[in-house]
Write an enzyme that holds these catalytic residues in place. Structure first.
Site, PDB file in Angstrom:
ATOM      1  N   ARG A  80       0.840  -1.204   0.000  1.00  0.00           N
ATOM      2  CA  ARG A  80       0.000   0.000   0.000  1.00  0.00           C
ATOM      3  C   ARG A  80       0.872   1.251   0.000  1.00  0.00           C
ATOM      4  O   ARG A  80       0.658   2.165  -0.780  1.00  0.00           O
ATOM      5  CB  ARG A  80      -0.933  -0.016   1.212  1.00  0.00           C
ATOM      6  CG  ARG A  80      -2.220  -0.812   1.047  1.00  0.00           C
ATOM      7  CD  ARG A  80      -1.998  -2.254   0.628  1.00  0.00           C
ATOM      8  NE  ARG A  80      -3.219  -3.032   0.567  1.00  0.00           N
ATOM      9  CZ  ARG A  80      -3.546  -3.970   1.445  1.00  0.00           C
ATOM     10  NH1 ARG A  80      -2.745  -4.259   2.465  1.00  0.00           N
ATOM     11  NH2 ARG A  80      -4.675  -4.645   1.302  1.00  0.00           N
ATOM     12  N   ASP A  86       0.151  -7.057  -3.273  1.00  0.00           N
ATOM     13  CA  ASP A  86      -1.268  -6.879  -2.988  1.00  0.00           C
ATOM     14  C   ASP A  86      -1.918  -6.224  -4.195  1.00  0.00           C
ATOM     15  O   ASP A  86      -1.269  -6.006  -5.227  1.00  0.00           O
ATOM     16  CB  ASP A  86      -1.483  -6.051  -1.719  1.00  0.00           C
ATOM     17  CG  ASP A  86      -2.689  -6.542  -0.916  1.00  0.00           C
ATOM     18  OD1 ASP A  86      -3.815  -6.444  -1.441  1.00  0.00           O
ATOM     19  OD2 ASP A  86      -2.497  -7.031   0.200  1.00  0.00           O
ATOM     20  N   HIS A 118      -6.202 -10.659  -3.552  1.00  0.00           N
ATOM     21  CA  HIS A 118      -5.235  -9.554  -3.449  1.00  0.00           C
ATOM     22  C   HIS A 118      -4.217  -9.639  -4.586  1.00  0.00           C
ATOM     23  O   HIS A 118      -3.021  -9.423  -4.388  1.00  0.00           O
ATOM     24  CB  HIS A 118      -4.545  -9.561  -2.087  1.00  0.00           C
ATOM     25  CG  HIS A 118      -5.464  -9.193  -0.953  1.00  0.00           C
ATOM     26  ND1 HIS A 118      -5.969  -7.915  -0.802  1.00  0.00           N
ATOM     27  CD2 HIS A 118      -5.993  -9.936   0.058  1.00  0.00           C
ATOM     28  CE1 HIS A 118      -6.754  -7.879   0.271  1.00  0.00           C
ATOM     29  NE2 HIS A 118      -6.791  -9.096   0.795  1.00  0.00           N
ATOM     30  N   GLU A 132      -9.226 -13.014   2.362  1.00  0.00           N
ATOM     31  CA  GLU A 132     -10.147 -12.101   1.670  1.00  0.00           C
ATOM     32  C   GLU A 132     -10.206 -12.369   0.165  1.00  0.00           C
ATOM     33  O   GLU A 132     -10.250 -11.441  -0.641  1.00  0.00           O
ATOM     34  CB  GLU A 132      -9.745 -10.645   1.938  1.00  0.00           C
ATOM     35  CG  GLU A 132      -9.854 -10.267   3.394  1.00  0.00           C
ATOM     36  CD  GLU A 132      -9.480  -8.815   3.664  1.00  0.00           C
ATOM     37  OE1 GLU A 132     -10.041  -8.220   4.587  1.00  0.00           O
ATOM     38  OE2 GLU A 132      -8.609  -8.275   2.945  1.00  0.00           O
ATOM     39  N   TRP A 168      -5.860 -14.066  12.128  1.00  0.00           N
ATOM     40  CA  TRP A 168      -6.057 -12.620  12.151  1.00  0.00           C
ATOM     41  C   TRP A 168      -7.504 -12.222  12.437  1.00  0.00           C
ATOM     42  O   TRP A 168      -7.755 -11.140  12.941  1.00  0.00           O
ATOM     43  CB  TRP A 168      -5.598 -11.996  10.838  1.00  0.00           C
ATOM     44  CG  TRP A 168      -6.510 -12.205   9.660  1.00  0.00           C
ATOM     45  CD1 TRP A 168      -6.534 -13.261   8.812  1.00  0.00           C
ATOM     46  CD2 TRP A 168      -7.530 -11.309   9.195  1.00  0.00           C
ATOM     47  NE1 TRP A 168      -7.502 -13.096   7.851  1.00  0.00           N
ATOM     48  CE2 TRP A 168      -8.120 -11.897   8.053  1.00  0.00           C
ATOM     49  CE3 TRP A 168      -7.994 -10.057   9.639  1.00  0.00           C
ATOM     50  CZ2 TRP A 168      -9.182 -11.292   7.349  1.00  0.00           C
ATOM     51  CZ3 TRP A 168      -9.032  -9.453   8.939  1.00  0.00           C
ATOM     52  CH2 TRP A 168      -9.609 -10.068   7.801  1.00  0.00           C
ATOM     53  N   TYR A 196      -3.418  -5.395  15.631  1.00  0.00           N
ATOM     54  CA  TYR A 196      -3.412  -4.666  14.364  1.00  0.00           C
ATOM     55  C   TYR A 196      -2.989  -3.228  14.659  1.00  0.00           C
ATOM     56  O   TYR A 196      -3.762  -2.426  15.169  1.00  0.00           O
ATOM     57  CB  TYR A 196      -4.803  -4.715  13.709  1.00  0.00           C
ATOM     58  CG  TYR A 196      -4.905  -5.818  12.677  1.00  0.00           C
ATOM     59  CD1 TYR A 196      -4.416  -7.090  12.955  1.00  0.00           C
ATOM     60  CD2 TYR A 196      -5.478  -5.593  11.430  1.00  0.00           C
ATOM     61  CE1 TYR A 196      -4.499  -8.105  12.009  1.00  0.00           C
ATOM     62  CE2 TYR A 196      -5.559  -6.602  10.489  1.00  0.00           C
ATOM     63  CZ  TYR A 196      -5.060  -7.860  10.782  1.00  0.00           C
ATOM     64  OH  TYR A 196      -5.129  -8.866   9.841  1.00  0.00           O
ATOM     65  N   PHE A 197      -1.737  -2.940  14.314  1.00  0.00           N
ATOM     66  CA  PHE A 197      -1.177  -1.646  14.685  1.00  0.00           C
ATOM     67  C   PHE A 197      -1.564  -0.530  13.719  1.00  0.00           C
ATOM     68  O   PHE A 197      -1.086   0.598  13.854  1.00  0.00           O
ATOM     69  CB  PHE A 197       0.338  -1.750  14.803  1.00  0.00           C
ATOM     70  CG  PHE A 197       0.804  -2.427  16.071  1.00  0.00           C
ATOM     71  CD1 PHE A 197      -0.099  -2.982  16.970  1.00  0.00           C
ATOM     72  CD2 PHE A 197       2.155  -2.510  16.375  1.00  0.00           C
ATOM     73  CE1 PHE A 197       0.325  -3.599  18.133  1.00  0.00           C
ATOM     74  CE2 PHE A 197       2.597  -3.116  17.536  1.00  0.00           C
ATOM     75  CZ  PHE A 197       1.680  -3.667  18.418  1.00  0.00           C
ATOM     76  N   ASP A 198      -2.441  -0.829  12.738  1.00  0.00           N
ATOM     77  CA  ASP A 198      -3.031   0.271  11.975  1.00  0.00           C
ATOM     78  C   ASP A 198      -4.181   0.892  12.752  1.00  0.00           C
ATOM     79  O   ASP A 198      -4.730   1.911  12.318  1.00  0.00           O
ATOM     80  CB  ASP A 198      -3.488  -0.183  10.585  1.00  0.00           C
ATOM     81  CG  ASP A 198      -4.358  -1.420  10.605  1.00  0.00           C
ATOM     82  OD1 ASP A 198      -4.190  -2.259  11.510  1.00  0.00           O
ATOM     83  OD2 ASP A 198      -5.195  -1.589   9.703  1.00  0.00           O
ATOM     84  N   TRP A 219      -0.784  -2.703   8.559  1.00  0.00           N
ATOM     85  CA  TRP A 219      -1.278  -2.434   7.213  1.00  0.00           C
ATOM     86  C   TRP A 219      -1.188  -0.934   6.983  1.00  0.00           C
ATOM     87  O   TRP A 219      -1.540  -0.132   7.847  1.00  0.00           O
ATOM     88  CB  TRP A 219      -2.716  -2.938   7.065  1.00  0.00           C
ATOM     89  CG  TRP A 219      -2.841  -4.386   7.413  1.00  0.00           C
ATOM     90  CD1 TRP A 219      -3.303  -4.921   8.575  1.00  0.00           C
ATOM     91  CD2 TRP A 219      -2.421  -5.488   6.595  1.00  0.00           C
ATOM     92  NE1 TRP A 219      -3.220  -6.286   8.540  1.00  0.00           N
ATOM     93  CE2 TRP A 219      -2.688  -6.668   7.334  1.00  0.00           C
ATOM     94  CE3 TRP A 219      -1.865  -5.600   5.321  1.00  0.00           C
ATOM     95  CZ2 TRP A 219      -2.409  -7.938   6.836  1.00  0.00           C
ATOM     96  CZ3 TRP A 219      -1.592  -6.861   4.827  1.00  0.00           C
ATOM     97  CH2 TRP A 219      -1.861  -8.009   5.567  1.00  0.00           C
ATOM     98  N   THR A 220      -0.727  -0.534   5.793  1.00  0.00           N
ATOM     99  CA  THR A 220      -0.295   0.852   5.622  1.00  0.00           C
ATOM    100  C   THR A 220      -1.171   1.678   4.689  1.00  0.00           C
ATOM    101  O   THR A 220      -0.716   2.674   4.146  1.00  0.00           O
ATOM    102  CB  THR A 220       1.163   0.887   5.118  1.00  0.00           C
ATOM    103  OG1 THR A 220       1.237   0.223   3.846  1.00  0.00           O
ATOM    104  CG2 THR A 220       2.098   0.227   6.101  1.00  0.00           C
ATOM    105  N   GLU A 221      -2.428   1.280   4.510  1.00  0.00           N
ATOM    106  CA  GLU A 221      -3.305   2.116   3.695  1.00  0.00           C
ATOM    107  C   GLU A 221      -3.251   3.578   4.139  1.00  0.00           C
ATOM    108  O   GLU A 221      -3.233   4.493   3.309  1.00  0.00           O
ATOM    109  CB  GLU A 221      -4.764   1.629   3.795  1.00  0.00           C
ATOM    110  CG  GLU A 221      -5.036   0.317   3.119  1.00  0.00           C
ATOM    111  CD  GLU A 221      -4.995  -0.846   4.084  1.00  0.00           C
ATOM    112  OE1 GLU A 221      -4.239  -0.753   5.086  1.00  0.00           O
ATOM    113  OE2 GLU A 221      -5.687  -1.848   3.862  1.00  0.00           O
TER     114      GLU A 221
END
Length: 784
Positions: free
Chosen positions: A186, A215, A285, A348, A414, A439-441, A489-491
């Site tokens: 991302r 992804d 993905h 997913e 997860w 989840y560190f986002d 996750w870096t969105e």
């Protein structure tokens, strides 16, 4: 793990008292009161907390003249000793010399394969007034012992000679998998940025770096046989204003690692005893790969590399040619990564395209499979067999359980912990990395200056208290729990600064959770050791978040027209001190004890201190008549609490190309917010600053949850109702003026005469969901 023995507990308690001579304990006077206040002398500033500590009398003086000794011909011990010396040079300004042969007054680095230790990662550290000796049966244990000694030597944050309390430490990890996952698909991170993260992992004894390399939004690893994967799949056009240059032309976002760069990172990690586990996500993905090679997809069409977050429905097909492609890709991946595990994703994978494809359905019937989930299991199993033929092992997200996992697969859970429970009961090894716990986002506080991310809050304390082994497992089943991992996750993590803040110090809490025996976990003691750790981050130029310690301000109007301001911090740790004259708060500034009554206007600056040292960056709050009646979006309440996010605007707030961007709170499903308990006496004008964001979310089956409200005026409006979202309309603010700007816009409306406290409900009736409208702040102004 066995509970700590009475003898060791007593020894540890004695050490706490003894260490006061060279590492002064915090007292309640120093630390203040509250849930995080110091209740006992701190042990030693080592994170993660060692398994056993036994005190001894005296101190060891570590200087630039202290020899570092290794056995002749021991190359690994020599390398670790030199690494230790280099870290001392960076932290304290001196660099001891490395030589051979044990001696008094030295730090001895010993690898003894016959040492009676629990594992290769275990070590002992003996410190006397005459020197120190680190003993391990393997290089990794020696490295961890050196890290512990380095932390002891840097506990005071000073320069020059270091005095270290004499003690004996016997240490070994609780779990074998202590990991972090970084998503670079991302938002791409450079090699140097990844190395800085690996350095911090090593200094906290974290040993697994899970690298999410592919992804829908980007393919980040060079594959020699398939150059389009990076030439095409490595670039996307971001949604909204971020995807346009100053002339309105498309502005690509690109990035990938060459194979030489991958080798460099893997070697760098190995030198720090970190295993890099690559992830090639499939069968879902996959949009970036299919954009590069459309024949890999189900439809034969070429999608763009996705600018959208969420669940895209592009899947790899199940043709033999696609398996040839994937095996070739994985072959090159395994050349680059020597790790035992290869992560194949499996999460997913929306099956819409498979369900609609005659070719895929024919394959399903040919294989005599019941449904698409079993087809995915077959898909994963075929590739799992391939990587096992190369001496590797498949690991995947917990969806691989749904159609029956490959026999030897390891499961990374997860979607909560149920996947781990089911997998362990079925005899599979598991790694816990559940959402939202790890989840560190997720944001780590609800403060106004928090970075972008998901709600709800996952705080430092939450991570420290996470229970790795599910209580539903028997003792035998629990043996399948390899450990735990935090995922980033870096969105919404556009910059490296935000990546670092999201990961640390929460990763330090995870490190202690996964290394230290459970009976030794102690949140208050952990807080006592955090100031030294925060100082180490600052010295390294690493931007760890101070969310747990930063001062927060809550203000309201007092009866006499003055302002009342309450100060606090999330952890309740440290003594808050403040100034009102514009100066920086110091350890001698006024101590906060009760809400402050201030005359308007005023500016309050505050910080929390322990042992005379600041815990965070100073925070400042301007108290004036307008600010007392203003609430930022972080202080508003989501009406339905759907998919609530703190999002960075796609355009700079000041209109400059490289300017700062506003952080806006929004609910992707329903842009509806409540200002609770608004004081409306004397209020005649409502001022709202709003922004618009691209609705770049692929929501799959959840798309039906998105609420749109018909526009009641041209261009739509922000509608305000009294006492609930079905209440009486009191204001309509047209959005047409705001549509002309990519950045923030300020709207005003006149309110009817109202009195008392009321909830105000804000809804965007814009006639659509793209763009997403969001509130930056709401201000209540006196009548004219």
């Amino acid at each position: 793990m066995k509970p700590q023995s009475t003898k060791v507990m007593a020894a540890s308690a004695a050490l706490m008292m003894f260490l006061g001579a060279c590492q002064r304990p915090q007292t309640e006077t120093d630390a203040g009161t509250g849930t995080g206040a110091a209740t006992a002398a701190m042990t030693t500033s080592v994170i993660p907390r060692p398994a056993q500590v036994e005190p001894r009398s005296g101190q060891f003086l570590l200087t630039g003249k202290t020899p570092l000794r290794v056995s002749a011909g021991d190359g690994e011990a020599t390398r670790i000793a030199r690494d230790f010396a280099a870290r001392l040079r960076q932290a304290r300004g001196f660099e001891p010399q490395v030589g051979t042969g044990e001696s008094d007054g030295a730090v001895n680095f010993l690898i003894d394969p016959k040492a009676p230790l629990a594992s290769d990662e275990a070590y002992t550290l003996d410190i006397t007034d005459r020197g120190a000796t680190i003993t391990a049966r393997a290089p990794v244990g020696l490295f961890y012992g050196a890290v512990t000694l380095w932390q002891l030597a840097t506990a005071d944050g000073g320069q020059g000679d270091a005095r270290i309390a004499a003690q004996r430490i016997e240490d070994a990890p609780r779990f074998v998998w202590r990991g972090l996952m970084l998503d670079v698909a991302r938002h791409f991170r450079s090699v140097d940025e990844v190395k800085a993260l690996l350095d911090q992992m090593a200094l906290h004894k974290l040993n697994t770096f899970h690298w999410h390399l592919t992804d829908d939004q980007g393919w980040r690893i060079q594959i020699r046989q398939y150059p389009k994967l990076t030439e095409v799949g490595g670039c996307r056009i971001p949604a909204g204003a971020a995807g346009r240059d100053a002339d309105g032309k498309p502005k690509p976002y690109c990035g990938y690692y060459t194979q030489d760069e991958i080798r460099d990172v893997v070697q760098y990690a190995a030198q720090r005893f970190i295993t890099v586990v690559p992830e090639i996500d499939l069968p879902g993905h996959a949009q970036a790969a299919i954009a590069a090679y459309p024949q890999l997809g189900v439809t034969g069409q070429a999608p763009p590399v996705s600018p959208d977050w969420g669940i895209n429905t592009w899947l790899f097909n199940v043709d033999d040619g696609t398996f040839t492609f994937l095996e070739n890709v994985l072959g090159e991946v395994m050349e680059l990564f020597p790790s035992r595990y290869i992560h194949l994703g499996g999460d997913e994978a929306a099956k819409d395209q498979w369900q609609k494809s005659p070719a895929v359905q024919a394959k399903l019937r040919e294989l005599n499979l019941k449904d698409e989930m079993q087809l995915q299991s077959w898909f994963m199993g075929r590739l799992g067999t391939f990587i096992e033929s190369k001496g590797r092992r498949l690991i995947g997200w917990d969806e691989i359980l749904e159609g029956g996992p490959p026999a030897d697969a390891t499961v990374m859970s997860w979607r909560g912990t149920q996947g781990a429970i089911d997998a362990a009961r079925a005899g599979h090894d598991v790694v816990l990395s559940p959402a939202p716990d790890l989840y560190f986002d997720h944001i780590q506080s609800d403060a106004a200056d928090e970075t972008p991310g998901r709600l709800d809050v996952i705080s430092l304390k939450d991570v420290y208290g996470y229970q790795v082994v599910p209580v539903q497992l028997s003792a035998e089943q629990a043996k399948h729990v390899l450990g735990a991992q935090a995922n980033l996750w870096t969105e919404h993590m556009r910059t490296n600064d935000r990546v670092q803040r999201a990961l640390f110090p929460r990763a330090a809490a995870l490190a202690e959770n996964t290394w230290t025996p459970a009976p030794r976990h102690d949140w208050n003691d952990f807080l006592q050791r955090m100031p030294a750790d925060m100082a180490r981050y600052r010295a390294a130029g690493f931007h760890a978040a101070d969310s747990a310690f930063a001062v927060r301000f809550a203000a309201q109007t007092a009866a006499d027209g003055r302002g009342t301001v309450t100060l606090s911090n999330q952890s309740g740790f440290g003594q808050i001190r403040y100034t009102t004259d514009g100066s920086e708060p110091s350890p001698t500034s006024s101590a906060y004890a009760q809400p402050l009554a201030v005359s308007l206007p005023a500016t309050i600056k505050a910080n929390a201190f322990v042992d005379g040292k600041p815990l965070a960056a100073t925070r400042s709050f301007a108290v004036d008549a307008k600010n007392l009646r203003t609430r930022g979006s972080h202080a508003l309440r989501s009406c339905k609490k759907g998919l609530t996010l703190r999002l960075e605007d796609d355009a700079p707030a000041n209109g400059k190309p490289d300017g700062d961007r506003a952080i806006l709170l929004t609910d992707v499903f329903d842009p509806c917010w409540v200002y609770d308990g608004a004081e409306l006496d004397g209020i005649g004008t409502l001022e709202v600053r709003v922004g618009q964001l691209p609705h770049n979310f692929q929501l799959w089956k959840d798309a039906k949850l998105v609420v749109t409200r018909p526009a009641t005026v041209p261009g739509g409006a922000l509608e305000v109702r009294l006492d609930g979202c079905e209440g009486k309309p009191v204001a309509t603010l047209p959005l047409a003026p705001a549509r002309r700007s990519d950045g923030l816009s300020t709207l005003q409306a006149t309110l009817p005469a109202l009195s008392g406290r009321h909830d105000l409900c804000f809804t965007f009736a814009s006639g659509g969901y793209n763009p997403m409208w969001a509130i930056d702040e709401v201000t209540l102004l006196p009548g004219r």
